[in-house]
Enzyme design. Structure first.
Site, short mmCIF file in Angstrom:
data_model
loop_
_atom_site.label_atom_id
_atom_site.label_comp_id
_atom_site.label_asym_id
_atom_site.label_seq_id
_atom_site.Cartn_x
_atom_site.Cartn_y
_atom_site.Cartn_z
N GLU A 130 17.06 -29.84 -19.13
CA GLU A 130 16.01 -28.88 -18.83
C GLU A 130 15.73 -28.87 -17.33
O GLU A 130 15.77 -29.91 -16.66
CB GLU A 130 14.75 -29.20 -19.62
CG GLU A 130 14.94 -28.97 -21.10
CD GLU A 130 13.74 -29.36 -21.95
OE1 GLU A 130 13.62 -28.81 -23.07
OE2 GLU A 130 12.92 -30.19 -21.52
N CYS A 187 12.48 -28.16 -10.14
CA CYS A 187 12.54 -29.55 -10.59
C CYS A 187 13.84 -29.72 -11.37
O CYS A 187 13.99 -29.14 -12.45
CB CYS A 187 11.33 -29.87 -11.47
SG CYS A 187 11.34 -31.53 -12.17
N CYS A 223 18.09 -40.66 -20.36
CA CYS A 223 17.72 -41.62 -19.34
C CYS A 223 17.81 -43.01 -19.95
O CYS A 223 17.40 -43.22 -21.09
CB CYS A 223 16.31 -41.36 -18.82
SG CYS A 223 15.77 -42.49 -17.52
N CYS A 253 10.86 -45.20 -20.07
CA CYS A 253 9.43 -45.35 -19.82
C CYS A 253 8.66 -44.89 -21.05
O CYS A 253 8.99 -43.84 -21.64
CB CYS A 253 9.02 -44.54 -18.60
SG CYS A 253 9.83 -45.07 -17.07
N CYS A 290 7.30 -41.16 -21.37
CA CYS A 290 8.17 -40.08 -20.91
C CYS A 290 9.14 -39.67 -22.02
O CYS A 290 9.75 -40.52 -22.67
CB CYS A 290 8.95 -40.53 -19.67
SG CYS A 290 10.08 -39.28 -19.01
N HIS A 315 2.65 -46.11 -11.51
CA HIS A 315 2.00 -46.07 -12.83
C HIS A 315 1.30 -47.35 -13.28
O HIS A 315 0.59 -47.32 -14.30
CB HIS A 315 2.98 -45.63 -13.91
CG HIS A 315 3.72 -44.36 -13.58
ND1 HIS A 315 3.10 -43.27 -13.01
CD2 HIS A 315 5.03 -44.03 -13.72
CE1 HIS A 315 3.99 -42.31 -12.82
NE2 HIS A 315 5.17 -42.74 -13.24
N CYS A 343 5.16 -32.89 -16.14
CA CYS A 343 5.69 -34.22 -15.82
C CYS A 343 5.78 -35.09 -17.07
O CYS A 343 4.82 -35.23 -17.82
CB CYS A 343 4.78 -34.87 -14.79
SG CYS A 343 5.37 -36.48 -14.23
#
Length: 345
Positions: free
Chosen positions: A91, A104, A111, A115, A118, A211, A328
């Site tokens: 995306e 972006c 990934c 996290c 996410c 974070h 995000c």
């Protein structure tokens, strides 16, 4: 096997022309047709002789990802679901703001760093994207791109060779000419990648997803912290800032009842001041299956005030495109994402 022209620098195209004994200026012509005039086929390159175009087409492809779906948010943000030739999807988000247009981009399918808040790592890591696939996202975003952020799916520092090659291509003054200082590379804290980026000759910006301000919480939220704990990350950021002379941005997703208390603000202020860094506060975007949520508005205001009282340069970043899962932390590349929002094919 033909090379994808979108993944080739101008110098690499010139080298191929030298083998073909063609004049070097043809490389500049072709590069400008593709990256400035946005043509999508060899036949459209009217200033290049037909025989030369034929030679080019035998050595290079002009292959772009397929746009499987296009979703438009009520705030104008656009999310593209792009299908790669092997069937995997990523995306890309296009964010208009006045005369500016920010894209972006994703750097990986999935990934490997997982996290907890996410969506990108929810299904694990599949593969890296090539420079051509990264550049292709910008091409499909349309003309007028002014800013580029490597904050989509994947960890940019985990695919840094292809990321830096894509930046070389997109920054080329004879092509799309996206200014290096308008390009931001984000990382969850890959220390060797930060060290490499400090040596990169392009003056791109670095954004670090922090974070949490203690190792215990950060390791729980971001498993990468077990590999590169906070002290090592801070030291790498300090060396980066000293070597490049550029200020780092710390991204901090505010999670209600988890990292939004006074001690968290004090820890964040200490780190930010020590690095001379900017801070972007991002109230957490909702992600399906994630047991966290953003704090209330008043808590965001209080947390921001605590940082400003501690002399930290801080801003609250307004999430764009959350109604189409484009904010995000929400990018996942899943085909079922196309059912949300208004789809335009």
């Amino acid at each position: 096997m033909r090379k994808n022209l979108y993944g080739c620098t101008r110098d690499e195209i010139s080298s191929e022309l030298a083998v073909l004994k063609l004049p070097a200026y043809r490389a500049q012509q072709v590069f400008q047709w593709v990256h400035r005039k946005n043509v999508l086929s060899w036949d459209e390159m009217s200033s290049v002789p037909k025989e030369t175009r034929t030679l080019f087409s035998e050595r290079f492809s002009l292959s772009l990802p397929e746009t499987a779906a296009r979703l438009t948010s009520k705030d104008g943000t656009v999310k593209l679901l792009l299908r790669m030739p092997d069937g995997h999807c990523i995306e890309t988000v296009v964010i208009p703001s006045g005369t500016k247009k920010t894209v972006c981009v994703s750097t990986q399918v999935g990934c490997r760093f997982n996290c907890l808040f996410c969506a990108s790592g929810a299904h694990g890591f599949v593969r890296d994207l090539t420079a051509a696939e990264i550049v292709g996202q910008v091409v499909l975003a349309g003309a007028g791109v002014s800013n580029l952020v490597f904050m989509g799916m994947g960890e940019p520092m985990d695919n840094l060779d292809e990321v830096m090659r894509a930046i070389e291509i997109l920054n080329d003054p004879l092509g799309r000419n996206i200014g290096a200082r308008h390009i931001t590379v984000s990382t969850s804290g890959i220390v060797p990648g930060i060290e490499r980026l400090a040596s990169f000759r392009k003056q791109v910006r670095l954004s670090v997803s922090l974070h949490a301000t203690n190792d215990s919480l950060r390791s729980r939220l971001m498993p990468v912290n077990k590999m590169y704990p906070l002290r090592a990350l801070e030291e790498a950021c300090r060396r980066y800032a000293l070597r490049t002379g550029r200020r780092i941005t710390l991204e901090y997703a505010l999670i209600g009842g988890v990292n939004d208390g006074p001690k968290d603000a004090q820890g964040l202020a200490r780190i930010a001041r020590g690095l001379g860094a900017y801070v972007n506060l991002i109230p957490l975007s909702p992600v399906r299956g994630v047991p966290f949520s953003a704090p209330g508005r008043q808590q965001v205001v209080r947390f921001t005030r605590m940082l400003r009282d501690a002399n930290v340069n801080v801003a609250v970043r307004r999430s764009r495109g959350s109604d189409i899962s484009a904010a995000c932390g929400q990018l996942a590349g899943a085909g079922n994402e196309v059912s949300r929002g208004r789809v335009r094919h």
